[in-house]
Design a protein around this motif. Structure first.
Motif, PDB file in Angstrom:
ATOM      1  N   ALA A  23       0.851  -1.187   0.000  1.00 34.49           N
ATOM      2  CA  ALA A  23       0.000   0.000   0.000  1.00 34.49           C
ATOM      3  C   ALA A  23       0.883   1.232   0.000  1.00 34.49           C
ATOM      4  CB  ALA A  23      -0.916   0.012   1.226  1.00 34.49           C
ATOM      5  N   PRO A  24       0.399   2.359  -0.524  1.00 32.22           N
ATOM      6  CA  PRO A  24       1.206   3.587  -0.509  1.00 32.22           C
ATOM      7  C   PRO A  24       1.502   4.026   0.925  1.00 32.22           C
ATOM      8  CG  PRO A  24      -0.680   3.805  -1.991  1.00 32.22           C
ATOM      9  CD  PRO A  24      -0.904   2.564  -1.198  1.00 32.22           C
ATOM     10  N   ARG A  25       2.757   4.308   1.213  1.00 30.54           N
ATOM     11  CA  ARG A  25       3.149   4.828   2.515  1.00 30.54           C
ATOM     12  C   ARG A  25       4.451   5.601   2.366  1.00 30.54           C
ATOM     13  NH1 ARG A  25       4.806  -0.699   5.855  1.00 30.54           N
ATOM     14  NH2 ARG A  25       6.443  -1.445   4.443  1.00 30.54           N
ATOM     15  N   THR A  26       4.709   6.488   3.298  1.00 30.06           N
ATOM     16  CA  THR A  26       5.917   7.293   3.227  1.00 30.06           C
ATOM     17  C   THR A  26       7.122   6.502   3.714  1.00 30.06           C
ATOM     18  OG1 THR A  26       5.693   8.212   5.462  1.00 30.06           O
ATOM     19  CG2 THR A  26       4.502   9.340   3.685  1.00 30.06           C
ATOM     20  N   GLY A  27       8.297   7.081   3.507  1.00 25.93           N
ATOM     21  CA  GLY A  27       9.525   6.436   3.945  1.00 25.93           C
ATOM     22  C   GLY A  27       9.877   6.724   5.382  1.00 25.93           C
ATOM     23  N   ASP A  28       8.950   7.290   6.153  1.00 23.58           N
ATOM     24  CA  ASP A  28       9.198   7.627   7.552  1.00 23.58           C
ATOM     25  C   ASP A  28       8.919   6.433   8.457  1.00 23.58           C
ATOM     26  OD1 ASP A  28       9.492  10.694   7.212  1.00 23.58           O
ATOM     27  OD2 ASP A  28       7.597  10.224   6.210  1.00 23.58           O
ATOM     28  N   THR A  29       9.739   6.255   9.467  1.00 17.56           N
ATOM     29  CA  THR A  29       9.505   5.230  10.483  1.00 17.56           C
ATOM     30  C   THR A  29       8.931   5.882  11.738  1.00 17.56           C
ATOM     31  OG1 THR A  29      11.806   5.430  11.210  1.00 17.56           O
ATOM     32  CG2 THR A  29      11.287   3.675   9.632  1.00 17.56           C
ATOM     33  N   THR A  30       8.343   5.065  12.591  1.00 19.72           N
ATOM     34  CA  THR A  30       7.716   5.554  13.819  1.00 19.72           C
ATOM     35  C   THR A  30       8.780   6.074  14.790  1.00 19.72           C
ATOM     36  OG1 THR A  30       6.004   3.871  13.530  1.00 19.72           O
ATOM     37  CG2 THR A  30       6.137   4.943  15.675  1.00 19.72           C
ATOM     38  N   PRO A  31       8.570   7.241  15.400  1.00 15.52           N
ATOM     39  CA  PRO A  31       9.550   7.777  16.359  1.00 15.52           C
ATOM     40  C   PRO A  31       9.822   6.804  17.500  1.00 15.52           C
ATOM     41  CG  PRO A  31       7.935   9.454  15.774  1.00 15.52           C
ATOM     42  CD  PRO A  31       7.445   8.170  15.184  1.00 15.52           C
ATOM     43  N   ALA A  32      11.006   6.864  18.047  1.00 22.56           N
ATOM     44  CA  ALA A  32      11.419   5.953  19.114  1.00 22.56           C
ATOM     45  C   ALA A  32      10.468   6.039  20.298  1.00 22.56           C
ATOM     46  CB  ALA A  32      12.839   6.287  19.563  1.00 22.56           C
ATOM     47  N   ALA A 159       3.375  15.002   0.633  1.00 21.25           N
ATOM     48  CA  ALA A 159       4.590  14.204   0.464  1.00 21.25           C
ATOM     49  C   ALA A 159       4.397  13.200  -0.672  1.00 21.25           C
ATOM     50  CB  ALA A 159       4.954  13.481   1.760  1.00 21.25           C
ATOM     51  N   PRO A 160       4.899  13.488  -1.879  1.00 18.52           N
ATOM     52  CA  PRO A 160       4.896  12.467  -2.934  1.00 18.52           C
ATOM     53  C   PRO A 160       5.687  11.250  -2.469  1.00 18.52           C
ATOM     54  CG  PRO A 160       5.426  14.631  -3.825  1.00 18.52           C
ATOM     55  CD  PRO A 160       5.477  14.760  -2.327  1.00 18.52           C
ATOM     56  N   LEU A 161       5.225  10.053  -2.870  1.00 18.29           N
ATOM     57  CA  LEU A 161       5.862   8.825  -2.380  1.00 18.29           C
ATOM     58  C   LEU A 161       5.967   7.781  -3.473  1.00 18.29           C
ATOM     59  CD1 LEU A 161       3.369   6.543  -1.904  1.00 18.29           C
ATOM     60  CD2 LEU A 161       2.846   8.152  -0.073  1.00 18.29           C
ATOM     61  N   PHE A 162       6.911   6.867  -3.273  1.00 13.00           N
ATOM     62  CA  PHE A 162       7.114   5.752  -4.200  1.00 13.00           C
ATOM     63  C   PHE A 162       7.537   4.543  -3.385  1.00 13.00           C
ATOM     64  CE2 PHE A 162       9.978   3.180  -6.882  1.00 13.00           C
ATOM     65  CZ  PHE A 162       9.075   2.826  -7.884  1.00 13.00           C
ATOM     66  N   ASN A 163       6.912   3.391  -3.643  1.00 14.21           N
ATOM     67  CA  ASN A 163       7.240   2.130  -2.967  1.00 14.21           C
ATOM     68  C   ASN A 163       7.541   1.068  -4.014  1.00 14.21           C
ATOM     69  OD1 ASN A 163       4.387   3.262  -1.639  1.00 14.21           O
ATOM     70  ND2 ASN A 163       6.111   3.232  -0.237  1.00 14.21           N
ATOM     71  N   LEU A 164       8.498   0.213  -3.731  1.00 11.93           N
ATOM     72  CA  LEU A 164       8.860  -0.871  -4.650  1.00 11.93           C
ATOM     73  C   LEU A 164       9.179  -2.116  -3.829  1.00 11.93           C
ATOM     74  CD1 LEU A 164       9.377  -1.573  -7.660  1.00 11.93           C
ATOM     75  CD2 LEU A 164      11.798  -1.069  -7.223  1.00 11.93           C
ATOM     76  N   TYR A 165       8.437  -3.222  -4.068  1.00 11.33           N
ATOM     77  CA  TYR A 165       8.579  -4.442  -3.279  1.00 11.33           C
ATOM     78  C   TYR A 165       8.520  -5.680  -4.177  1.00 11.33           C
ATOM     79  CZ  TYR A 165       8.228  -2.365   1.375  1.00 11.33           C
ATOM     80  OH  TYR A 165       8.478  -1.667   2.525  1.00 11.33           O
ATOM     81  N   VAL A 166       9.184  -6.723  -3.734  1.00 17.62           N
ATOM     82  CA  VAL A 166       9.043  -8.072  -4.292  1.00 17.62           C
ATOM     83  C   VAL A 166       8.344  -8.917  -3.233  1.00 17.62           C
ATOM     84  CG1 VAL A 166      10.220 -10.144  -5.080  1.00 17.62           C
ATOM     85  CG2 VAL A 166      11.053  -7.900  -5.790  1.00 17.62           C
ATOM     86  N   SER A 167       7.318  -9.654  -3.634  1.00 18.56           N
ATOM     87  CA  SER A 167       6.584 -10.511  -2.699  1.00 18.56           C
ATOM     88  C   SER A 167       6.490 -11.920  -3.266  1.00 18.56           C
ATOM     89  CB  SER A 167       5.175  -9.960  -2.438  1.00 18.56           C
ATOM     90  OG  SER A 167       4.400  -9.972  -3.631  1.00 18.56           O
ATOM     91  N   ILE A 261      -6.178   0.718  -7.156  1.00 16.59           N
ATOM     92  CA  ILE A 261      -6.209   2.042  -6.563  1.00 16.59           C
ATOM     93  C   ILE A 261      -6.413   1.840  -5.072  1.00 16.59           C
ATOM     94  CG2 ILE A 261      -7.411   4.241  -6.415  1.00 16.59           C
ATOM     95  CD1 ILE A 261      -8.198   3.960  -9.313  1.00 16.59           C
ATOM     96  N   VAL A 262      -5.483   2.329  -4.266  1.00  8.84           N
ATOM     97  CA  VAL A 262      -5.492   2.083  -2.838  1.00  8.84           C
ATOM     98  C   VAL A 262      -5.539   3.412  -2.078  1.00  8.84           C
ATOM     99  CG1 VAL A 262      -4.234   1.069  -0.890  1.00  8.84           C
ATOM    100  CG2 VAL A 262      -4.217  -0.060  -3.118  1.00  8.84           C
ATOM    101  N   ILE A 263      -6.431   3.493  -1.093  1.00  7.35           N
ATOM    102  CA  ILE A 263      -6.465   4.663  -0.222  1.00  7.35           C
ATOM    103  C   ILE A 263      -6.336   4.201   1.221  1.00  7.35           C
ATOM    104  CG2 ILE A 263      -7.936   5.900  -1.846  1.00  7.35           C
ATOM    105  CD1 ILE A 263     -10.231   5.567   0.137  1.00  7.35           C
ATOM    106  N   GLY A 264      -5.985   5.126   2.086  1.00 11.58           N
ATOM    107  CA  GLY A 264      -5.851   4.758   3.491  1.00 11.58           C
ATOM    108  C   GLY A 264      -5.265   5.894   4.292  1.00 11.58           C
ATOM    109  N   GLY A 265      -4.638   5.532   5.388  1.00 15.22           N
ATOM    110  CA  GLY A 265      -4.052   6.534   6.254  1.00 15.22           C
ATOM    111  C   GLY A 265      -2.992   5.942   7.142  1.00 15.22           C
ATOM    112  N   GLN A 266      -2.140   6.799   7.684  1.00 16.11           N
ATOM    113  CA  GLN A 266      -1.085   6.382   8.596  1.00 16.11           C
ATOM    114  C   GLN A 266      -0.934   7.436   9.673  1.00 16.11           C
ATOM    115  OE1 GLN A 266       2.217   6.474   5.640  1.00 16.11           O
ATOM    116  NE2 GLN A 266       3.149   8.062   6.949  1.00 16.11           N
ATOM    117  N   GLY A 267      -0.487   7.012  10.827  1.00 17.11           N
ATOM    118  CA  GLY A 267      -0.240   7.951  11.905  1.00 17.11           C
ATOM    119  C   GLY A 267       0.929   7.456  12.748  1.00 17.11           C
ATOM    120  N   PRO A 268       1.840   8.298  13.167  1.00 17.09           N
ATOM    121  CA  PRO A 268       1.892   9.690  12.730  1.00 17.09           C
ATOM    122  C   PRO A 268       2.252   9.799  11.256  1.00 17.09           C
ATOM    123  CG  PRO A 268       3.872   9.125  13.935  1.00 17.09           C
ATOM    124  CD  PRO A 268       2.939   7.948  14.065  1.00 17.09           C
ATOM    125  N   GLY A 269       2.030  10.973  10.698  1.00 19.34           N
ATOM    126  CA  GLY A 269       2.342  11.143   9.279  1.00 19.34           C
ATOM    127  C   GLY A 269       3.839  11.181   9.032  1.00 19.34           C
TER     128      GLY A 269
END
Length: 270
Positions: A23-32, A159-167, A261-269
């Motif tokens: 799914a589309p998501r940013t390259g940010d990880t969750t804060p410590a 934040a424009p984003l791009f994800n690339l995975y092999v599954s 077409i995928v929509i959703g949300g993440q937190g924190p952003g």
């Protein structure tokens, strides 16, 4: 704005959809030391494949991308049909560069680790994370996994984003094989395609990408959450191990590629 995001995500529960690998998501990880969340659903899917005919020309056919597996056992059926929202996840920031997560959703459940390679909070030009996860697949009654990269760049609240995975793992696809004559055209359902429904369960290695955008919501820019939307195409690199089918045996059915077409949300952003 946050209330509108939560309302939109709640509507996803009523949307029947098939499951992409990512799914589309940013390259940010969750804060410590913090918890994060994500919810994603597929609004629309398209798939293409073919029926292999030996030396004869292959017949191209619409496969719908992926289908709910017609399993009669309660748990696999629930995992395939009980979740229209295909992925709900929780994450925990172990430290600044590493997070652990778990997700439950359409066809699979399991865990994932992500490593921040670049972080805009550390004055890097972009945010880039490597992720790898292992899951239980209700479709194949066994393992399913993926690994790849998440990339994004912050432009204010967008934040424009791009994800690339092999599954790799089990998947179920079906298509209608149009036979000669009109006997396979249902008169009571004129909107249904003519043909005999064939399905196949196989193990697929997929290359999946996501191209989209995240939009920060909340009073503090990017900190409370983000709405995400994107196009998620995939290409089947290898497919093998057909086991069973729906309707009639579909040993010669191959799924080649698809688009969601995928929509959703993440937190924190971010």
């Amino acid at each position: 704005m946050m209330q509108h995001l939560l309302f939109l995500l709640a509507l996803l529960v009523t949307v029947p959809a098939c499951s992409p690998a990512i799914a589309p998501r940013t390259g940010d990880t969750t804060p410590a030391g913090k918890l994060g969340w994500s919810v994603h659903g597929a609004l629309w899917n398209f798939g293409t494949g073919h029926f292999e005919r030996g030396s004869a020309a292959d017949d191209s056919v619409s496969t719908g991308g992926a289908d709910i597996y017609p399993e009669t056992e309660t748990f696999p059926w629930f995992m395939s049909a009980g979740f229209s929202v295909y992925d709900v996840g929780l994450r925990y920031g172990v430290n600044r560069w590493f997070e652990l997560g778990a997700s439950l959703g359409f066809q699979r459940m399991g865990g994932e680790a992500r490593f921040a390679l670049l972080d805009e909070d550390n004055d890097d030009p972009v945010s880039l994370a490597f992720g790898a996860g292992g899951y239980y697949s209700a479709i194949g009654h066994g393992p399913w996994g993926r690994a790849g990269f998440d990339l994004s760049i912050r432009l204010g609240r967008v934040a424009p984003l791009f994800n690339l995975y092999v599954s790799h793992g089990a998947t179920y696809n079906s298509a209608y094989l149009d036979l000669p004559g009109d006997d396979d055209c249902p008169e009571e359902a004129p909107w249904q395609p003519c043909g005999r429904l064939q399905g196949v369960l196989s193990n697929e290695t997929r290359l999946s990408a996501a191209l989209g955008v995240a939009i920060a919501v909340g009073k503090e820019e990017g900190k409370q959450g983000a709405f995400t939307v994107g196009l998620v195409p995939h290409l089947v690199l290898h497919s093998y191990g057909e086991e069973r089918a729906l309707g009639s045996w579909g040993d010669d059915l191959r799924h080649d590629a698809g688009l969601h077409i995928v929509i959703g949300g993440q937190g924190p952003g971010w």
